[in-house]
Write a protein that holds these residues in place. Structure first.
Motif, PDB file in Angstrom:
ATOM      1  N   ASP A 243       5.238  -5.254  -5.537  1.00  0.00           N
ATOM      2  CA  ASP A 243       5.211  -5.883  -4.218  1.00  0.00           C
ATOM      3  C   ASP A 243       5.021  -4.850  -3.115  1.00  0.00           C
ATOM      4  OD1 ASP A 243       5.770  -8.529  -5.198  1.00  0.00           O
ATOM      5  OD2 ASP A 243       7.832  -7.860  -5.534  1.00  0.00           O
ATOM      6  N   ILE A 244       5.502  -3.634  -3.367  1.00  0.00           N
ATOM      7  CA  ILE A 244       5.428  -2.569  -2.372  1.00  0.00           C
ATOM      8  C   ILE A 244       5.362  -1.214  -3.071  1.00  0.00           C
ATOM      9  CG2 ILE A 244       7.931  -2.383  -2.106  1.00  0.00           C
ATOM     10  CD1 ILE A 244       7.387  -1.995   0.935  1.00  0.00           C
ATOM     11  N   VAL A 245       4.692  -0.264  -2.418  1.00  0.00           N
ATOM     12  CA  VAL A 245       4.576   1.098  -2.936  1.00  0.00           C
ATOM     13  C   VAL A 245       5.146   2.055  -1.895  1.00  0.00           C
ATOM     14  CG1 VAL A 245       2.982   2.904  -3.711  1.00  0.00           C
ATOM     15  CG2 VAL A 245       2.436   0.499  -4.148  1.00  0.00           C
ATOM     16  N   THR A 246       6.064   2.926  -2.309  1.00  0.00           N
ATOM     17  CA  THR A 246       6.483   4.026  -1.434  1.00  0.00           C
ATOM     18  C   THR A 246       5.590   5.198  -1.815  1.00  0.00           C
ATOM     19  OG1 THR A 246       8.204   4.915  -2.899  1.00  0.00           O
ATOM     20  CG2 THR A 246       8.865   3.192  -1.330  1.00  0.00           C
ATOM     21  N   MET A 247       4.879   5.762  -0.831  1.00  0.00           N
ATOM     22  CA  MET A 247       3.837   6.756  -1.128  1.00  0.00           C
ATOM     23  C   MET A 247       4.059   8.051  -0.360  1.00  0.00           C
ATOM     24  SD  MET A 247       0.795   7.106  -2.752  1.00  0.00           S
ATOM     25  CE  MET A 247       0.097   5.469  -2.960  1.00  0.00           C
ATOM     26  N   ASP A 248       4.242   9.132  -1.109  1.00  0.00           N
ATOM     27  CA  ASP A 248       4.272  10.465  -0.513  1.00  0.00           C
ATOM     28  C   ASP A 248       2.845  10.817  -0.114  1.00  0.00           C
ATOM     29  OD1 ASP A 248       5.182  13.010   0.217  1.00  0.00           O
ATOM     30  OD2 ASP A 248       4.974  13.798  -1.810  1.00  0.00           O
ATOM     31  N   LEU A 249       2.678  11.679   0.877  1.00  0.00           N
ATOM     32  CA  LEU A 249       1.331  12.050   1.310  1.00  0.00           C
ATOM     33  C   LEU A 249       0.767  13.240   0.548  1.00  0.00           C
ATOM     34  CD1 LEU A 249       1.421  11.632   5.190  1.00  0.00           C
ATOM     35  CD2 LEU A 249       0.320  10.175   3.494  1.00  0.00           C
ATOM     36  N   THR A 250       1.547  14.289   0.392  1.00  0.00           N
ATOM     37  CA  THR A 250       1.046  15.517  -0.202  1.00  0.00           C
ATOM     38  C   THR A 250       1.435  15.577  -1.674  1.00  0.00           C
ATOM     39  OG1 THR A 250       1.323  16.599   1.930  1.00  0.00           O
ATOM     40  CG2 THR A 250       1.002  18.023   0.031  1.00  0.00           C
ATOM     41  N   MET A 251       0.424  15.417  -2.534  1.00  0.00           N
ATOM     42  CA  MET A 251       0.643  15.434  -3.980  1.00  0.00           C
ATOM     43  C   MET A 251      -0.538  16.095  -4.668  1.00  0.00           C
ATOM     44  SD  MET A 251       2.144  11.614  -4.721  1.00  0.00           S
ATOM     45  CE  MET A 251       0.769  10.768  -3.941  1.00  0.00           C
ATOM     46  N   PRO A 252      -0.329  16.601  -5.873  1.00  0.00           N
ATOM     47  CA  PRO A 252      -1.441  17.196  -6.628  1.00  0.00           C
ATOM     48  C   PRO A 252      -2.390  16.116  -7.165  1.00  0.00           C
ATOM     49  CG  PRO A 252       0.558  17.216  -7.950  1.00  0.00           C
ATOM     50  CD  PRO A 252       0.942  16.707  -6.585  1.00  0.00           C
ATOM     51  N   GLN A 253      -3.579  16.524  -7.510  1.00  0.00           N
ATOM     52  CA  GLN A 253      -4.629  15.700  -8.117  1.00  0.00           C
ATOM     53  C   GLN A 253      -5.253  14.694  -7.162  1.00  0.00           C
ATOM     54  OE1 GLN A 253      -3.183  14.090 -11.804  1.00  0.00           O
ATOM     55  NE2 GLN A 253      -3.406  16.054 -12.857  1.00  0.00           N
ATOM     56  N   MET A 254      -4.430  13.930  -6.447  1.00  0.00           N
ATOM     57  CA  MET A 254      -4.946  12.992  -5.448  1.00  0.00           C
ATOM     58  C   MET A 254      -3.872  12.787  -4.395  1.00  0.00           C
ATOM     59  SD  MET A 254      -6.121   8.987  -5.786  1.00  0.00           S
ATOM     60  CE  MET A 254      -7.658   9.229  -6.650  1.00  0.00           C
ATOM     61  N   HIS A 255      -4.219  13.029  -3.145  1.00  0.00           N
ATOM     62  CA  HIS A 255      -3.260  12.865  -2.054  1.00  0.00           C
ATOM     63  C   HIS A 255      -2.924  11.394  -1.842  1.00  0.00           C
ATOM     64  CE1 HIS A 255      -3.059  17.000  -0.731  1.00  0.00           C
ATOM     65  NE2 HIS A 255      -4.372  17.099  -0.898  1.00  0.00           N
ATOM     66  N   GLY A 256      -1.816  11.172  -1.153  1.00  0.00           N
ATOM     67  CA  GLY A 256      -1.328   9.822  -0.920  1.00  0.00           C
ATOM     68  C   GLY A 256      -2.278   8.922  -0.162  1.00  0.00           C
ATOM     69  N   ILE A 257      -2.963   9.461   0.846  1.00  0.00           N
ATOM     70  CA  ILE A 257      -3.896   8.636   1.620  1.00  0.00           C
ATOM     71  C   ILE A 257      -5.055   8.183   0.731  1.00  0.00           C
ATOM     72  CG2 ILE A 257      -5.564   8.627   3.523  1.00  0.00           C
ATOM     73  CD1 ILE A 257      -3.595  10.353   5.095  1.00  0.00           C
ATOM     74  N   ASP A 258      -5.573   9.084  -0.091  1.00  0.00           N
ATOM     75  CA  ASP A 258      -6.670   8.714  -1.001  1.00  0.00           C
ATOM     76  C   ASP A 258      -6.212   7.671  -2.010  1.00  0.00           C
ATOM     77  OD1 ASP A 258      -8.309  10.571   0.292  1.00  0.00           O
ATOM     78  OD2 ASP A 258      -7.752  12.182  -1.091  1.00  0.00           O
ATOM     79  N   ALA A 259      -5.007   7.848  -2.547  1.00  0.00           N
ATOM     80  CA  ALA A 259      -4.467   6.875  -3.500  1.00  0.00           C
ATOM     81  C   ALA A 259      -4.270   5.525  -2.821  1.00  0.00           C
ATOM     82  CB  ALA A 259      -3.149   7.385  -4.081  1.00  0.00           C
ATOM     83  N   MET A 260      -3.755   5.545  -1.599  1.00  0.00           N
ATOM     84  CA  MET A 260      -3.553   4.300  -0.855  1.00  0.00           C
ATOM     85  C   MET A 260      -4.885   3.582  -0.642  1.00  0.00           C
ATOM     86  SD  MET A 260      -2.127   3.720   3.011  1.00  0.00           S
ATOM     87  CE  MET A 260      -3.644   4.387   3.696  1.00  0.00           C
ATOM     88  N   GLU A 261      -5.919   4.333  -0.275  1.00  0.00           N
ATOM     89  CA  GLU A 261      -7.237   3.721  -0.067  1.00  0.00           C
ATOM     90  C   GLU A 261      -7.764   3.089  -1.351  1.00  0.00           C
ATOM     91  OE1 GLU A 261      -9.711   5.647   3.418  1.00  0.00           O
ATOM     92  OE2 GLU A 261      -9.137   7.183   1.950  1.00  0.00           O
ATOM     93  N   GLU A 262      -7.573   3.766  -2.484  1.00  0.00           N
ATOM     94  CA  GLU A 262      -8.018   3.184  -3.760  1.00  0.00           C
ATOM     95  C   GLU A 262      -7.232   1.922  -4.089  1.00  0.00           C
ATOM     96  OE1 GLU A 262      -9.136   5.081  -7.241  1.00  0.00           O
ATOM     97  OE2 GLU A 262      -9.796   6.929  -6.259  1.00  0.00           O
ATOM     98  N   ILE A 263      -5.928   1.963  -3.851  1.00  0.00           N
ATOM     99  CA  ILE A 263      -5.091   0.789  -4.106  1.00  0.00           C
ATOM    100  C   ILE A 263      -5.518  -0.362  -3.209  1.00  0.00           C
ATOM    101  CG2 ILE A 263      -2.738  -0.122  -3.809  1.00  0.00           C
ATOM    102  CD1 ILE A 263      -1.752   2.656  -4.879  1.00  0.00           C
ATOM    103  N   LEU A 264      -5.746  -0.085  -1.928  1.00  0.00           N
ATOM    104  CA  LEU A 264      -6.184  -1.138  -1.004  1.00  0.00           C
ATOM    105  C   LEU A 264      -7.581  -1.642  -1.344  1.00  0.00           C
ATOM    106  CD1 LEU A 264      -4.746   0.269   2.331  1.00  0.00           C
ATOM    107  CD2 LEU A 264      -4.071  -1.858   1.201  1.00  0.00           C
ATOM    108  N   GLY A 265      -8.425  -0.781  -1.906  1.00  0.00           N
ATOM    109  CA  GLY A 265      -9.738  -1.221  -2.365  1.00  0.00           C
ATOM    110  C   GLY A 265      -9.628  -2.173  -3.540  1.00  0.00           C
ATOM    111  N   TYR A 266      -8.643  -1.949  -4.367  1.00  0.00           N
ATOM    112  CA  TYR A 266      -8.378  -2.808  -5.527  1.00  0.00           C
ATOM    113  C   TYR A 266      -7.686  -4.100  -5.101  1.00  0.00           C
ATOM    114  CZ  TYR A 266      -6.081  -4.383  -9.822  1.00  0.00           C
ATOM    115  OH  TYR A 266      -5.621  -5.145 -10.869  1.00  0.00           O
ATOM    116  N   ASP A 267      -6.720  -3.978  -4.170  1.00  0.00           N
ATOM    117  CA  ASP A 267      -5.938  -5.127  -3.702  1.00  0.00           C
ATOM    118  C   ASP A 267      -5.745  -4.993  -2.196  1.00  0.00           C
ATOM    119  OD1 ASP A 267      -4.083  -7.068  -3.038  1.00  0.00           O
ATOM    120  OD2 ASP A 267      -2.523  -6.350  -4.405  1.00  0.00           O
TER     121      ASP A 267
END
Length: 117
Positions: free
Chosen positions: A47-71
């Protein structure tokens, strides 16, 4: 009770968030980087994702954009260190529902989750 996916590269932060949120909400999964976050989101459909911004492999903003692209209805709560103001603004413009600055208190996290839901 919402199903929450916790995303942070620091194991202690995931553990702390789990302790803060458990009891009020269900922790359906954890991810330690952005790539894992996207995979877990698709698998678990929280229902909700808590997302850190600075992470290895893929940053939080990029991951959020992919998630929002999916849903497009995905609800993402950004958790950020105080020095990342510009990144938080960018995340909000790109679809984050709210943000909480680290270090945070249990009430701040629970209040933010309630606002987003």
């Amino acid at each position: 009770m919402a199903r929450v996916l916790i995303v942070d590269d620091a194991a202690f932060m995931r553990r702390m968030l789990t302790e803060m949120v458990s009891g009020q909400h269900e922790i359906c999964g954890e991810a330690s980087n952005g790539l894992e976050a996207v995979e877990k989101y698709k698998q678990l459909k929280p229902d909700i994702v808590t997302m850190d911004l600075t992470m290895p492999q893929m940053h939080g903003i990029d991951a959020m954009e992919e998630i929002l692209g999916y849903d497009g209805n995905a609800k993402v709560l950004i958790l950020s260190a105080i020095g990342h103001r510009q990144k938080v603004i960018e995340a909000m413009k790109k679809g984050a529902r709210d943000f909480v600055v680290k270090p945070f208190q249990k009430e701040q996290i629970l209040d933010a989750i309630t606002r987003i839901l």
